[in-house]
Scaffold this active site. Structure first.
Site, PDB file in Angstrom:
ATOM      1  CE  LYS A  22     -26.671 -51.344 -30.248  1.00  0.00           C
ATOM      2  NZ  LYS A  22     -27.147 -50.580 -31.414  1.00  0.00           N
ATOM      3  CG  ASN A  23     -28.843 -53.678 -33.355  1.00  0.00           C
ATOM      4  OD1 ASN A  23     -28.748 -52.664 -32.674  1.00  0.00           O
ATOM      5  ND2 ASN A  23     -27.915 -54.049 -34.233  1.00  0.00           N
ATOM      6  CB  CYS A 117     -22.642 -42.260 -38.122  1.00  0.00           C
ATOM      7  SG  CYS A 117     -22.362 -43.961 -38.463  1.00  0.00           S
ATOM      8  NE  ARG A 122     -25.267 -46.599 -40.045  1.00  0.00           N
ATOM      9  CZ  ARG A 122     -25.295 -47.133 -38.826  1.00  0.00           C
ATOM     10  NH1 ARG A 122     -24.426 -46.771 -37.927  1.00  0.00           N
ATOM     11  NH2 ARG A 122     -26.193 -48.040 -38.520  1.00  0.00           N
ATOM     12  CG  ASP A 308     -23.290 -54.675 -35.909  1.00  0.00           C
ATOM     13  OD1 ASP A 308     -22.757 -53.754 -36.551  1.00  0.00           O
ATOM     14  OD2 ASP A 308     -24.483 -54.636 -35.527  1.00  0.00           O
ATOM     15  NE  ARG A 400     -24.813 -45.525 -29.304  1.00  0.00           N
ATOM     16  CZ  ARG A 400     -24.690 -45.645 -30.616  1.00  0.00           C
ATOM     17  NH1 ARG A 400     -23.621 -45.187 -31.213  1.00  0.00           N
ATOM     18  NH2 ARG A 400     -25.629 -46.201 -31.335  1.00  0.00           N
TER      19      ARG A 400
HETATM   20  C1  UD1 Z   1     -28.451 -51.897 -38.519  1.00  0.00           C
HETATM   21  C2  UD1 Z   1     -27.924 -52.167 -37.132  1.00  0.00           C
HETATM   22  C3  UD1 Z   1     -26.422 -52.046 -37.110  1.00  0.00           C
HETATM   23  C4  UD1 Z   1     -25.780 -52.933 -38.175  1.00  0.00           C
HETATM   24  C5  UD1 Z   1     -26.431 -52.693 -39.530  1.00  0.00           C
HETATM   25  C6  UD1 Z   1     -25.967 -53.675 -40.592  1.00  0.00           C
HETATM   26  C7  UD1 Z   1     -29.757 -51.461 -35.736  1.00  0.00           C
HETATM   27  C8  UD1 Z   1     -30.302 -50.487 -34.756  1.00  0.00           C
HETATM   28  N1  UD1 Z   1     -28.536 -51.229 -36.232  1.00  0.00           N
HETATM   29  O1  UD1 Z   1     -28.127 -50.552 -38.857  1.00  0.00           O
HETATM   30  O2  UD1 Z   1     -25.951 -52.431 -35.821  1.00  0.00           O
HETATM   31  O3  UD1 Z   1     -24.402 -52.654 -38.275  1.00  0.00           O
HETATM   32  O4  UD1 Z   1     -27.862 -52.814 -39.436  1.00  0.00           O
HETATM   33  O5  UD1 Z   1     -26.198 -54.973 -40.187  1.00  0.00           O
HETATM   34  O6  UD1 Z   1     -30.390 -52.462 -36.027  1.00  0.00           O
HETATM   35  N2  UD1 Z   1     -28.538 -47.792 -46.714  1.00  0.00           N
HETATM   36  C9  UD1 Z   1     -28.878 -46.961 -47.761  1.00  0.00           C
HETATM   37  N3  UD1 Z   1     -30.101 -46.323 -47.697  1.00  0.00           N
HETATM   38  C10 UD1 Z   1     -30.969 -46.483 -46.668  1.00  0.00           C
HETATM   39  C11 UD1 Z   1     -30.610 -47.354 -45.630  1.00  0.00           C
HETATM   40  C12 UD1 Z   1     -29.392 -48.000 -45.667  1.00  0.00           C
HETATM   41  O7  UD1 Z   1     -28.114 -46.775 -48.704  1.00  0.00           O
HETATM   42  O8  UD1 Z   1     -32.043 -45.888 -46.685  1.00  0.00           O
HETATM   43  C13 UD1 Z   1     -27.222 -48.502 -46.728  1.00  0.00           C
HETATM   44  C14 UD1 Z   1     -26.303 -48.091 -45.574  1.00  0.00           C
HETATM   45  O9  UD1 Z   1     -25.583 -46.926 -45.865  1.00  0.00           O
HETATM   46  C15 UD1 Z   1     -25.415 -49.313 -45.429  1.00  0.00           C
HETATM   47  C16 UD1 Z   1     -26.359 -50.469 -45.809  1.00  0.00           C
HETATM   48  O10 UD1 Z   1     -27.452 -49.873 -46.499  1.00  0.00           O
HETATM   49  O11 UD1 Z   1     -24.353 -49.263 -46.346  1.00  0.00           O
HETATM   50  C17 UD1 Z   1     -26.893 -51.260 -44.639  1.00  0.00           C
HETATM   51  O12 UD1 Z   1     -27.364 -50.377 -43.659  1.00  0.00           O
HETATM   52  P1  UD1 Z   1     -28.612 -50.709 -42.725  1.00  0.00           P
HETATM   53  O13 UD1 Z   1     -28.912 -52.161 -42.799  1.00  0.00           O
HETATM   54  O14 UD1 Z   1     -29.710 -49.759 -43.027  1.00  0.00           O
HETATM   55  O15 UD1 Z   1     -28.024 -50.374 -41.298  1.00  0.00           O
HETATM   56  P2  UD1 Z   1     -28.859 -49.844 -40.076  1.00  0.00           P
HETATM   57  O16 UD1 Z   1     -30.246 -50.349 -40.198  1.00  0.00           O
HETATM   58  O17 UD1 Z   1     -28.646 -48.384 -39.902  1.00  0.00           O
END
Ligand code: UD1
Length: 421
Positions: A22-23, A117, A122, A308, A400
């Site tokens: 999925k990711n 969320c 996030r 995850d 999902r």
């Molecule tokens: C992706 C995955 C999700 C997985 C996560 C961590 C997808 C579609 N989803 O989510 O399944 O659980 O990686 O491996 O690939 N953060 C910030 N600022 C930002 C972006 C992120 O502070 O602009 C923080 C987030 O709050 C979190 C951390 O960084 O604490 C990691 O998040 P991130 O790697 O961005 O997760 P996703 O990409 O949303």
């Protein structure tokens, strides 16, 4: 809303084919927006998040053709709108992945801010800061990100925090920028590598994927015309079924998987007492009827233990021998499954971002529900070993991210059925 009804106690046994990730599918479908010709994506999992992404692209005017094997042909040449509405982004945060490609190729995008969320706040500040550093004009008004740019310019970015979709968005934007972009502290997840491979097949020049420094030489245009790109196997789905087999004392063989992407998870399963054999694209796990031993772990970005897979290992520790600690470092609020597991008789203490779990010899079935995808899956696993019946509600979270979970588990001998609403 559909529910799952599970009668616990059967050791899982048999073969299972793992679906596409999925990711990886989500960023690659968004990345198809960058292609000048129609591009075909294969090994796409049959999931709600994929349907949502297709609906999002379709509403923008992108032409999509899906065949019976779920190969998706994406042709972005018919695009008319550059808008991702709130009602779609709120159901799937990964919708933010259209931002980078839209700004890079079409010079504009209007994408709803995802908001909070269940597992934490996030934010997407790093996505926005990176695009702004590449010259995009970005403002947030009425809950929407408005971004415009003539042509993005390559630059050096140092991400404050490792972010998976942030790295992906910026990589896609940089692929069409003028000049070279360096992304330091980039995410190293295999899905980031899959996206880079996909972009490179379309003519992009992305170097260093899989390391924490990406170098992207921008090109004028990308074309996936005639390309058929297969998504890599889902390492989290693989891990979830391996834990299910381990918890039930069973024996399973996964096909169409990638053991090399699961090192941290396989190490912990071996520590729990599982006998594991692997080939290039298969994994066999045998518990020989034994109860697992509890394992301590700490989540962190790849190649460390994936967040995850945290909820599934929490479920396993609930019935394992001994006491162990599970520390979550990626998301601040990812223990929503704990209270539900306690309702099933688990012995778990939460101290800040650590769960201290002492295994009990039996969980008892109960009606439970969860508020995110992996937490919901972990409750299904708990149900597989619980005495009596477990009803897992709100399973739209599971739909999902897990393709036909009840069919796959039934195929392995579990007593599980879906009760339609
Ligand atoms: C992706 C995955 C999700 C997985 C996560 C961590 C997808 C579609 N989803 O989510 O399944 O659980 O990686 O491996 O690939 N953060 C910030 N600022 C930002 C972006 C992120 O502070 O602009 C923080 C987030 O709050 C979190 C951390 O960084 O604490 C990691 O998040 P991130 O790697 O961005 O997760 P996703 O990409 O949303």
């Amino acid at each position: 809303m559909d529910k799952l009804l599970i009668s616990g106690g059967t050791p899982l046994s048999g073969d299972l084919r793992v679906s596409g990730a999925k990711n990886a599918a989500l960023p690659i479908l968004a990345g198809a927006l960058l292609s000048e010709g129609a591009v075909t994506i294969g090994n796409v999992p049959h999931l709600h998040d994929i349907t949502t992404t297709m609906e999002l692209l379709g509403r923008m005017g992108v032409h999509l053709v899906v065949d019976e094997k779920l190969n998706i042909e994406v042709d972005a040449s018919t695009i008319k709108s550059f808008y991702a509405p709130y009602e779609m982004v709120k159901t799937m945060r990964a919708s933010i992945l259209v931002l980078g490609p839209l700004v890079a190729r079409f010079g504009r995008a209007e994408v709803s801010l995802p908001g909070g969320c269940a597992i934490g706040t996030r934010p997407v500040n790093l996505h926005l800061q990176g695009l702004a550093a590449m010259g995009a004009d970005i403002s947030v008004r009425n809950g929407y990100i408005h971004a415009t740019a003539k042509r993005l310019k390559g630059c050096r970015l140092v991400l404050d925090q490792i972010t998976v979709t942030g790295t992906e968005n910026l990589m896609m934007a940089a692929a069409l920028a003028e000049g070279t972009t360096i992304i330091e502290n980039a995410a190293r997840e295999p899905e980031v590598v899959d996206l880079a491979d996909f972009l490179n097949e379309m003519g992009a020049k992305v170097y260093g994927a899989g390391t924490d420094i990406l170098e992207i030489e921008g090109v004028q245009a990308l074309s996936g015309k005639g390309l058929h790109y297969n998504i890599l196997p889902d390492r989290i789905e693989s891990g979830t079924y391996l834990v299910a087999a381990a918890m039930t004392g069973g024996r399973i063989r996964l096909k169409n998987t990638r053991p090399d992407l699961l090192d941290a998870v396989l190490i912990k399963l071996r520590e729990a007492g599982a006998h594991i054999d692997c080939g290039e694209n298969w994994i066999e796990l045998d518990m020989r009827g034994q109860r697992p031993k509890s394992v301590s772990l700490r989540t962190a970005p790849y190649p460390a233990f994936p967040t995850d897979m945290q909820a599934q290992f929490t479920a396993m520790n609930c019935i394992a021998e001994g006491t162990a600690t599970i520390t979550e470092t990626v998301f601040e609020n990812r223990f929503m499954h704990v209270q539900e597991m306690q309702r099933m008789g688990a012995n778990i203490k939460l101290e800040s971002n650590t769960a201290i779990v002492t295994g009990v010899s039996r969980l008892t079935g109960a009606p439970v529900m969860a508020t995110d995808l992996r937490a919901s899956a972990s409750l299904v696993l708990a149900g597989l070993v619980a005495e009596g019946q477990t009803i897992v509600e709100r399973i739209y979270h599971i739909d999902r991210g897990y393709e036909c979970i009840e069919e796959k588990l039934s195929q392995l001998g579990a007593e599980i059925k879906r009760i339609p609403s």
